[in-house]
Write an enzyme that holds these catalytic residues in place. Sequence first.
Site, PDB file in Angstrom:
ATOM      1  N   SER A  10      -7.415  78.456 -13.056  1.00  0.00           N
ATOM      2  CA  SER A  10      -7.176  79.977 -13.139  1.00  0.00           C
ATOM      3  C   SER A  10      -7.263  80.610 -14.343  1.00  0.00           C
ATOM      4  CB  SER A  10      -5.607  80.362 -12.520  1.00  0.00           C
ATOM      5  OG  SER A  10      -4.684  79.561 -13.186  1.00  0.00           O
ATOM      6  N   THR A  11      -7.581  79.491 -15.437  1.00  0.00           N
ATOM      7  CA  THR A  11      -7.714  79.939 -16.921  1.00  0.00           C
ATOM      8  C   THR A  11      -8.819  79.321 -17.610  1.00  0.00           C
ATOM      9  OG1 THR A  11      -6.436  78.460 -18.185  1.00  0.00           O
ATOM     10  CG2 THR A  11      -5.291  80.379 -17.162  1.00  0.00           C
TER      11      THR A  11
END
Length: 232
Positions: free
Chosen positions: A16-17
């Site tokens: 997610s990053t």
Amino acid sequence: MRDRTSNQAVAYVRVSTSQQGRSGLGLEAQREAIRAFADSEGLEVARWVTEVETGKGSDALASRPQLASALKSAQKLRAPVLVAKLDRLSRDVHFISGLMAERVEFIVTELGRQADPFVLHLFAALAEKERALISERTKAGLRAAKRRGVKLGNPHARALRDAGRRGARANQDAAKARAEGARWSIEAALREGGTLRRGAELLNEKGVSSPGGGKWSASNLLTAARRLGLRE
């Protein structure tokens, strides 16, 4: 949901990053879980899809082009999409519901092949409820601690802030003491000069150092005068 016509599958892994994407944190573990599941179920991974995104919420599919691509590949192959954990799809129940409407089979390897859409919805709802309860318990704990007078926040950061405040006060006290030492000269310069600029010029001509140890200017003369109560 379409019937499969082969033993092929599409694998989807996500972090997610962008930082996790660069480091590979979590990606290889997901791949390994999917490989082990595919081997045990006699499935061939026809395509691996990797996503690095920061989108959140029920409309997060718009920020996941690779998931959209995985769906298209699965529809074309009439194959399931394999994911290692449910949260690699989403933690949002509504988002999970939207994916089910795509009529593509999703298999969460940690839950097994028997986890149908109803079970996936159930697990997503339980996870969502658990997060809400954890959040509320955390807030309640913080409120209770605050009522008891506990200082919240990072102790190290708080110590740095306190040290900064003490340092600022010490600097102000030292500057006022230096101004007091030059009080007579400052009063005379203000009286004779008439203006702050001319007063600063007179102090510089007389070789009087400012509280900071440098030359006088209209602004630092005003600051010194205010410290001494000579100006509002």
